[in-house]
Design a protein around this motif. Structure first.
Motif, mmCIF file in Angstrom:
data_model
loop_
_atom_site.group_PDB
_atom_site.id
_atom_site.type_symbol
_atom_site.label_atom_id
_atom_site.label_comp_id
_atom_site.label_asym_id
_atom_site.label_seq_id
_atom_site.Cartn_x
_atom_site.Cartn_y
_atom_site.Cartn_z
ATOM 1 N N SER A 50 0.831 -1.326 0.079
ATOM 2 C CA SER A 50 -0.079 -0.185 0.136
ATOM 3 C C SER A 50 0.734 1.282 0.015
ATOM 4 O O SER A 50 1.441 1.729 0.996
ATOM 5 C CB SER A 50 -0.819 0.234 1.141
ATOM 6 N N ALA A 51 1.096 1.935 -1.220
ATOM 7 C CA ALA A 51 1.857 2.930 -1.440
ATOM 8 C C ALA A 51 1.541 4.218 -0.398
ATOM 9 O O ALA A 51 2.411 4.738 0.264
ATOM 10 C CB ALA A 51 2.026 3.244 -2.802
ATOM 11 N N ASP A 52 0.376 4.505 -0.173
ATOM 12 C CA ASP A 52 -0.025 5.449 0.787
ATOM 13 C C ASP A 52 0.444 5.415 2.007
ATOM 14 O O ASP A 52 0.932 6.065 2.815
ATOM 15 C CB ASP A 52 -1.667 5.487 0.609
ATOM 16 N N ALA A 53 -0.066 4.029 2.785
ATOM 17 C CA ALA A 53 0.605 3.763 3.806
ATOM 18 C C ALA A 53 2.034 3.676 4.037
ATOM 19 O O ALA A 53 2.627 4.089 5.217
ATOM 20 C CB ALA A 53 0.015 2.311 4.450
ATOM 21 N N LEU A 54 2.723 3.224 3.029
ATOM 22 C CA LEU A 54 4.177 2.982 3.154
ATOM 23 C C LEU A 54 4.915 4.421 3.243
ATOM 24 O O LEU A 54 5.926 4.711 4.047
ATOM 25 C CB LEU A 54 4.894 2.306 1.783
ATOM 26 N N THR A 55 4.310 5.480 2.472
ATOM 27 C CA THR A 55 5.065 6.859 2.496
ATOM 28 C C THR A 55 4.746 7.301 3.914
ATOM 29 O O THR A 55 5.653 8.386 4.193
ATOM 30 C CB THR A 55 4.369 7.590 1.560
ATOM 31 N N THR A 56 3.847 7.125 4.786
ATOM 32 C CA THR A 56 3.755 7.596 5.958
ATOM 33 C C THR A 56 4.479 6.919 6.939
ATOM 34 O O THR A 56 4.544 7.400 8.286
ATOM 35 C CB THR A 56 2.306 7.698 6.409
ATOM 36 N N LEU A 57 4.971 5.768 6.749
ATOM 37 C CA LEU A 57 5.964 5.034 7.820
ATOM 38 C C LEU A 57 6.987 5.866 8.334
ATOM 39 O O LEU A 57 7.473 5.837 9.346
ATOM 40 C CB LEU A 57 6.178 3.758 7.324
ATOM 41 N N PHE A 58 7.700 6.554 7.373
ATOM 42 C CA PHE A 58 9.088 7.146 7.729
ATOM 43 C C PHE A 58 9.015 8.577 7.845
ATOM 44 O O PHE A 58 9.602 8.950 8.984
ATOM 45 C CB PHE A 58 10.002 6.895 6.574
ATOM 46 N N THR A 59 8.130 9.281 7.207
ATOM 47 C CA THR A 59 7.925 10.776 7.418
ATOM 48 C C THR A 59 6.469 11.339 6.896
ATOM 49 O O THR A 59 5.942 10.422 5.912
ATOM 50 C CB THR A 59 9.067 11.569 6.750
ATOM 51 N N GLU A 60 5.937 12.217 7.254
ATOM 52 C CA GLU A 60 4.743 12.609 6.654
ATOM 53 C C GLU A 60 4.678 13.181 5.234
ATOM 54 O O GLU A 60 3.856 12.864 4.539
ATOM 55 C CB GLU A 60 4.157 13.799 7.481
ATOM 56 N N ASP A 61 5.837 13.602 4.789
ATOM 57 C CA ASP A 61 6.136 13.823 3.452
ATOM 58 C C ASP A 61 6.843 13.202 2.692
ATOM 59 O O ASP A 61 7.761 13.598 1.824
ATOM 60 C CB ASP A 61 6.732 15.444 3.282
ATOM 61 N N GLY A 62 6.849 11.673 3.094
ATOM 62 C CA GLY A 62 7.603 10.573 2.299
ATOM 63 C C GLY A 62 7.364 10.393 0.946
ATOM 64 O O GLY A 62 6.245 10.715 0.507
ATOM 65 N N VAL A 63 8.336 9.842 0.162
ATOM 66 C CA VAL A 63 7.965 9.235 -1.239
ATOM 67 C C VAL A 63 8.347 8.061 -1.362
ATOM 68 O O VAL A 63 9.475 7.463 -0.898
ATOM 69 C CB VAL A 63 9.069 10.255 -2.136
ATOM 70 N N TRP A 64 7.479 7.428 -1.915
ATOM 71 C CA TRP A 64 7.596 5.926 -2.146
ATOM 72 C C TRP A 64 7.793 5.830 -3.630
ATOM 73 O O TRP A 64 7.009 6.065 -4.614
ATOM 74 C CB TRP A 64 6.538 5.118 -1.757
ATOM 75 N N ASP A 65 9.015 4.974 -3.960
ATOM 76 C CA ASP A 65 9.351 4.772 -5.371
ATOM 77 C C ASP A 65 9.297 3.425 -5.635
ATOM 78 O O ASP A 65 10.122 2.836 -5.134
ATOM 79 C CB ASP A 65 10.714 5.421 -5.804
ATOM 80 N N GLY A 66 8.057 2.902 -6.202
ATOM 81 C CA GLY A 66 8.152 1.426 -6.466
ATOM 82 C C GLY A 66 8.315 1.150 -7.788
ATOM 83 O O GLY A 66 8.023 0.013 -8.470
ATOM 84 N N GLY A 67 9.306 1.977 -8.656
ATOM 85 C CA GLY A 67 9.764 1.566 -9.887
ATOM 86 C C GLY A 67 8.591 1.559 -10.845
ATOM 87 O O GLY A 67 7.682 2.383 -11.129
#
Length: 75
Positions: A50-67
């Motif tokens: 879940s990209a939405d959930a993964l981005t918030t694990l580390f920081t509120e303004d996180g970026v998840w790069d799933g290639g």
């Protein structure tokens, strides 16, 4: 014992038992936070990334790069 083994042993033991109780507790709490973070990350990965959930694990303004799966921005 080889030098790398000495460093590893020192790291595992919290860089010596001469730390204050407060310092030792702070280190244990930090390690527990890391353990929980890793468990949450693995749970999300097992549930289908879940990209939405993964981005918030580390920081509120996180970026998840799933290639090939794309980018997801938090916040």
């Amino acid at each position: 014992m080889r030098p790398a083994e000495k460093v590893s042993e020192k790291y595992r033991m919290g860089v010596g038992m001469n730390m204050t109780i407060e310092a030792r507790l702070k280190k244990i709490e930090a390690l527990e936070q890391i353990r929980v973070l890793k468990a949450n990350y693995c749970e999300l990965c097992d549930a289908g990334y879940s990209a939405d959930a993964l981005t918030t694990l580390f920081t509120e303004d996180g970026v998840w790069d799933g290639g090939e799966m794309g980018l997801e921005f938090g916040g």
